[in-house]
Design an enzyme around this catalytic site. Sequence first.
Site, short mmCIF file in Angstrom:
data_model
loop_
_atom_site.label_atom_id
_atom_site.label_comp_id
_atom_site.label_asym_id
_atom_site.label_seq_id
_atom_site.Cartn_x
_atom_site.Cartn_y
_atom_site.Cartn_z
N ARG A 57 -25.02 10.34 -21.37
CA ARG A 57 -23.96 9.35 -21.27
C ARG A 57 -24.44 8.19 -20.40
O ARG A 57 -25.25 8.40 -19.48
CB ARG A 57 -22.73 9.97 -20.60
CG ARG A 57 -21.96 10.90 -21.52
CD ARG A 57 -21.20 10.13 -22.57
NE ARG A 57 -20.29 10.94 -23.35
CZ ARG A 57 -20.50 11.29 -24.62
NH1 ARG A 57 -21.59 10.95 -25.26
NH2 ARG A 57 -19.60 12.00 -25.26
N HIS B 128 -25.73 4.02 -29.30
CA HIS B 128 -24.98 5.29 -29.25
C HIS B 128 -24.84 5.90 -30.66
O HIS B 128 -23.73 6.13 -31.14
CB HIS B 128 -23.60 5.08 -28.60
CG HIS B 128 -23.03 6.35 -28.04
ND1 HIS B 128 -22.38 6.42 -26.84
CD2 HIS B 128 -23.00 7.62 -28.53
CE1 HIS B 128 -21.96 7.66 -26.61
NE2 HIS B 128 -22.34 8.41 -27.63
C1 GLV Z 1 -20.82 11.33 -28.91
O1 GLV Z 1 -21.36 10.83 -27.98
C2 GLV Z 1 -20.07 12.56 -28.88
O2 GLV Z 1 -19.62 12.99 -27.81
O3 GLV Z 1 -19.90 13.15 -29.95
#
Ligand code: GLV
Length: 303
Positions: A218, A266
């Site tokens: 993260r 991401h």
């Molecule tokens: C993405 O980052 C998730 O938590 O699926």
Amino acid sequence: MALLLLSTAERGEVWPRVFAEAGEPIVVGETSVMDPAAIDHIACWVPPHDLSAYTGLRTVISVGAGVDHLPPLPADVALSRTIAPGIEAMVRDWVVMATLMAHRDMPTYLAQAREHLWKAGRVMDARARTVGILGMGRIGRLAAASLGNLGFRVRGWSLSGRPVDGIDVFSAAELDAFLGGVDILVCLLPLTKATHGILGKAVFAKLPRGARLVHAGRGAHLDMAALLNALDAGWLASAILDVTDPEPLPKGHPLWNDPRVIVTPHVAAQTDAREGALHALAVIRAVREGLPIPGLVARERGY
Ligand code: GLV
């Protein structure tokens, strides 16, 4: 009783089909809820701000692998994160790709190519590099196995230090010893109070000079200023990041143009709509039958 789905339009189309096949009721979107008391599960990325009307709520299911973005939930509501083979395989693939890119100096060669510069560096065998994985959960173990198959020496770090077949796993207290031998550091940790900001000055300083960072945890694990300092000092050679702080990485941020850094938006994984629905069905059945809930999050641990 029914599950309430608050998610994307694609999931809103797929989940009702999967639920219909299973004979389970589902409501899509909060505006379709007739009687909030008849909702016993909510599947969402972010739950409704006010849950007080959902008096029969048993579980909240995060449609992703993480739960760190969720607000605190009532103590009697269980929290489940989606367990799906697709998520695990996708993140494993991203980590293998990024680790190979870090190992084979791709940030440098991509930057050189933009300058039309043909300049070879030293090529190393994967067997000469140690990859250290922070977070030896399901995805960490999967990535470790694939990287081991490619020839890398692999070690792991987890809170428990619980051993994994053929891989040295260091415990929380052994972080310094773990970092000391790591050429490529991979972060797959969940975001918790204990791991917030972990990728910072102290951790970077414990890595050998020239180490590389691969980050699919993260954004808030990473101290972005400390990363820039470590790169500028030549302590870290490169960083490949799927997550940043903040997200999206703002326009004009120094990392965008940094020749030592590759950023992806991401995208290490996205939950497949059908697999997400199957996870939710498994949760519903487990709750109904009093069995262990798949993906149950231990609140005090945060994952
Ligand atoms: C993405 O980052 C998730 O938590 O699926």
